[in-house]
Design a protein around this motif. Structure first.
Motif, PDB file in Angstrom:
ATOM      1  N   GLN A  43       0.825  -1.198   0.000  1.00  0.00           N
ATOM      2  CA  GLN A  43       0.000   0.000   0.000  1.00  0.00           C
ATOM      3  C   GLN A  43       0.865   1.255   0.000  1.00  0.00           C
ATOM      4  O   GLN A  43       2.018   1.228   0.434  1.00  0.00           O
ATOM      5  CB  GLN A  43      -0.912  -0.004   1.241  1.00  0.00           C
ATOM      6  CG  GLN A  43      -2.022  -1.040   1.188  1.00  0.00           C
ATOM      7  CD  GLN A  43      -3.010  -0.869   2.333  1.00  0.00           C
ATOM      8  OE1 GLN A  43      -2.651  -0.415   3.424  1.00  0.00           O
ATOM      9  NE2 GLN A  43      -4.260  -1.218   2.095  1.00  0.00           N
ATOM     10  N   ARG A  44       0.286   2.333  -0.490  1.00  0.00           N
ATOM     11  CA  ARG A  44       0.977   3.620  -0.462  1.00  0.00           C
ATOM     12  C   ARG A  44       1.158   4.042   0.989  1.00  0.00           C
ATOM     13  O   ARG A  44       0.229   3.924   1.796  1.00  0.00           O
ATOM     14  CB  ARG A  44       0.179   4.660  -1.238  1.00  0.00           C
ATOM     15  CG  ARG A  44       0.932   5.945  -1.519  1.00  0.00           C
ATOM     16  CD  ARG A  44       0.151   6.853  -2.453  1.00  0.00           C
ATOM     17  NE  ARG A  44      -0.040   6.240  -3.769  1.00  0.00           N
ATOM     18  CZ  ARG A  44      -0.531   6.895  -4.814  1.00  0.00           C
ATOM     19  NH1 ARG A  44      -0.874   8.163  -4.703  1.00  0.00           N
ATOM     20  NH2 ARG A  44      -0.685   6.284  -5.966  1.00  0.00           N
ATOM     21  N   GLU A  45       2.340   4.555   1.303  1.00  0.00           N
ATOM     22  CA  GLU A  45       2.616   4.975   2.668  1.00  0.00           C
ATOM     23  C   GLU A  45       3.199   6.381   2.697  1.00  0.00           C
ATOM     24  O   GLU A  45       3.869   6.813   1.757  1.00  0.00           O
ATOM     25  CB  GLU A  45       3.601   4.005   3.358  1.00  0.00           C
ATOM     26  CG  GLU A  45       4.963   3.940   2.716  1.00  0.00           C
ATOM     27  CD  GLU A  45       5.942   3.081   3.495  1.00  0.00           C
ATOM     28  OE1 GLU A  45       5.577   2.555   4.568  1.00  0.00           O
ATOM     29  OE2 GLU A  45       7.101   2.958   3.032  1.00  0.00           O
ATOM     30  N   LEU A  46       2.964   7.065   3.814  1.00  0.00           N
ATOM     31  CA  LEU A  46       3.469   8.411   3.988  1.00  0.00           C
ATOM     32  C   LEU A  46       4.951   8.359   4.331  1.00  0.00           C
ATOM     33  O   LEU A  46       5.370   7.600   5.214  1.00  0.00           O
ATOM     34  CB  LEU A  46       2.694   9.108   5.105  1.00  0.00           C
ATOM     35  CG  LEU A  46       3.114  10.533   5.452  1.00  0.00           C
ATOM     36  CD1 LEU A  46       2.889  11.467   4.263  1.00  0.00           C
ATOM     37  CD2 LEU A  46       2.353  11.023   6.667  1.00  0.00           C
ATOM     38  N   VAL A  47       5.731   9.179   3.650  1.00  0.00           N
ATOM     39  CA  VAL A  47       7.176   9.237   3.902  1.00  0.00           C
ATOM     40  C   VAL A  47       7.517  10.455   4.758  1.00  0.00           C
ATOM     41  O   VAL A  47       8.207  10.346   5.761  1.00  0.00           O
ATOM     42  CB  VAL A  47       7.956   9.295   2.579  1.00  0.00           C
ATOM     43  CG1 VAL A  47       9.445   9.473   2.839  1.00  0.00           C
ATOM     44  CG2 VAL A  47       7.690   8.036   1.758  1.00  0.00           C
ATOM     45  N   ALA A  48       7.046  11.630   4.335  1.00  0.00           N
ATOM     46  CA  ALA A  48       7.387  12.858   5.048  1.00  0.00           C
ATOM     47  C   ALA A  48       6.385  13.943   4.693  1.00  0.00           C
ATOM     48  O   ALA A  48       5.813  13.936   3.599  1.00  0.00           O
ATOM     49  CB  ALA A  48       8.796  13.314   4.687  1.00  0.00           C
ATOM     50  N   THR A  49       6.209  14.855   5.646  1.00  0.00           N
ATOM     51  CA  THR A  49       5.329  15.997   5.422  1.00  0.00           C
ATOM     52  C   THR A  49       6.034  17.279   5.836  1.00  0.00           C
ATOM     53  O   THR A  49       6.957  17.262   6.673  1.00  0.00           O
ATOM     54  CB  THR A  49       4.027  15.887   6.232  1.00  0.00           C
ATOM     55  OG1 THR A  49       4.343  15.891   7.630  1.00  0.00           O
ATOM     56  CG2 THR A  49       3.273  14.614   5.895  1.00  0.00           C
ATOM     57  N   ILE A  50       5.584  18.390   5.250  1.00  0.00           N
ATOM     58  CA  ILE A  50       6.114  19.692   5.630  1.00  0.00           C
ATOM     59  C   ILE A  50       4.994  20.717   5.530  1.00  0.00           C
ATOM     60  O   ILE A  50       4.252  20.748   4.546  1.00  0.00           O
ATOM     61  CB  ILE A  50       7.330  20.088   4.760  1.00  0.00           C
ATOM     62  CG1 ILE A  50       7.949  21.389   5.256  1.00  0.00           C
ATOM     63  CG2 ILE A  50       6.968  20.145   3.277  1.00  0.00           C
ATOM     64  CD1 ILE A  50       9.322  21.670   4.645  1.00  0.00           C
ATOM     65  N   THR A  51       4.867  21.527   6.576  1.00  0.00           N
ATOM     66  CA  THR A  51       3.844  22.562   6.561  1.00  0.00           C
ATOM     67  C   THR A  51       4.365  23.799   5.816  1.00  0.00           C
ATOM     68  O   THR A  51       5.549  23.879   5.470  1.00  0.00           O
ATOM     69  CB  THR A  51       3.470  22.968   7.993  1.00  0.00           C
ATOM     70  OG1 THR A  51       4.591  23.649   8.594  1.00  0.00           O
ATOM     71  CG2 THR A  51       3.120  21.751   8.847  1.00  0.00           C
ATOM     72  N   SER A  52       3.473  24.754   5.612  1.00  0.00           N
ATOM     73  CA  SER A  52       3.887  25.981   4.941  1.00  0.00           C
ATOM     74  C   SER A  52       4.901  26.761   5.764  1.00  0.00           C
ATOM     75  O   SER A  52       5.696  27.527   5.214  1.00  0.00           O
ATOM     76  CB  SER A  52       2.666  26.856   4.647  1.00  0.00           C
ATOM     77  OG  SER A  52       1.963  27.139   5.848  1.00  0.00           O
ATOM     78  N   ALA A  53       4.909  26.523   7.067  1.00  0.00           N
ATOM     79  CA  ALA A  53       5.867  27.200   7.948  1.00  0.00           C
ATOM     80  C   ALA A  53       7.180  26.435   8.073  1.00  0.00           C
ATOM     81  O   ALA A  53       8.118  26.928   8.712  1.00  0.00           O
ATOM     82  CB  ALA A  53       5.259  27.381   9.335  1.00  0.00           C
ATOM     83  N   GLY A  54       7.222  25.246   7.500  1.00  0.00           N
ATOM     84  CA  GLY A  54       8.461  24.483   7.505  1.00  0.00           C
ATOM     85  C   GLY A  54       8.566  23.391   8.558  1.00  0.00           C
ATOM     86  O   GLY A  54       9.615  22.751   8.672  1.00  0.00           O
ATOM     87  N   SER A  55       7.508  23.138   9.287  1.00  0.00           N
ATOM     88  CA  SER A  55       7.533  22.034  10.249  1.00  0.00           C
ATOM     89  C   SER A  55       7.457  20.709   9.506  1.00  0.00           C
ATOM     90  O   SER A  55       6.669  20.560   8.571  1.00  0.00           O
ATOM     91  CB  SER A  55       6.363  22.149  11.216  1.00  0.00           C
ATOM     92  OG  SER A  55       6.469  23.318  11.997  1.00  0.00           O
ATOM     93  N   THR A  56       8.264  19.766   9.956  1.00  0.00           N
ATOM     94  CA  THR A  56       8.372  18.496   9.232  1.00  0.00           C
ATOM     95  C   THR A  56       8.027  17.295  10.116  1.00  0.00           C
ATOM     96  O   THR A  56       8.108  17.358  11.343  1.00  0.00           O
ATOM     97  CB  THR A  56       9.792  18.300   8.691  1.00  0.00           C
ATOM     98  OG1 THR A  56      10.719  18.314   9.786  1.00  0.00           O
ATOM     99  CG2 THR A  56      10.152  19.403   7.714  1.00  0.00           C
ATOM    100  N   ASN A  57       7.665  16.213   9.438  1.00  0.00           N
ATOM    101  CA  ASN A  57       7.394  14.940  10.091  1.00  0.00           C
ATOM    102  C   ASN A  57       7.853  13.828   9.170  1.00  0.00           C
ATOM    103  O   ASN A  57       7.740  13.969   7.937  1.00  0.00           O
ATOM    104  CB  ASN A  57       5.901  14.764  10.347  1.00  0.00           C
ATOM    105  CG  ASN A  57       5.595  14.740  11.841  1.00  0.00           C
ATOM    106  OD1 ASN A  57       6.313  14.127  12.616  1.00  0.00           O
ATOM    107  ND2 ASN A  57       4.527  15.414  12.201  1.00  0.00           N
TER     108      ASN A  57
END
Length: 117
Positions: A43-57
């Protein structure tokens, strides 16, 4: 709105790649941007996210090896991938929440990353 991903390819274990994804169209603002991946048969999985302010996960599997960043002036999100492993082999997709006249979620077309065992 279109998301155009690029930068995939074949790389040896331990190597690096940098993915890019450019958003184009009648964009007023881009909120969250992200990279997902889908390995063969999985299945497709989340690798990384970034908000417009630059916060990452990051997914635990890529923490310390991958870095997500963005250039808001260029409507572009990047994924720097270091110390690549065979288990990173997948099609990588960018994703973004884009505000035009309303807020919608968009996917890029995917770029293949192959790390041979």
């Amino acid at each position: 709105v279109q998301l155009q991903a690029s930068g995939g390819g074949l790389v040896q274990e331990g190597g690096s790649l940098r993915l890019s994804c450019v958003a184009s169209g009648s964009i007023i603002r881009i909120n969250n941007m992200a990279w997902f991946r889908q390995a063969p048969g999985k299945q497709r999985e989340l690798v990384a996210t970034i908000t417009s302010a630059g916060s990452t996960n990051y997914a635990d599997s890529v923490k310390g090896r991958f870095t997500i960043s963005r250039d808001n002036a260029k409507n572009t999100v990047y994924l720097q991938m270091n110390n690549l492993k065979p288990e990173d082999t997948a099609v990588y997709y960018c994703n973004a929440d884009v505000f035009t006249r309303q807020l919608n979620n968009y996917w890029g077309q995917g770029t293949l990353v192959t790390v041979p065992a």
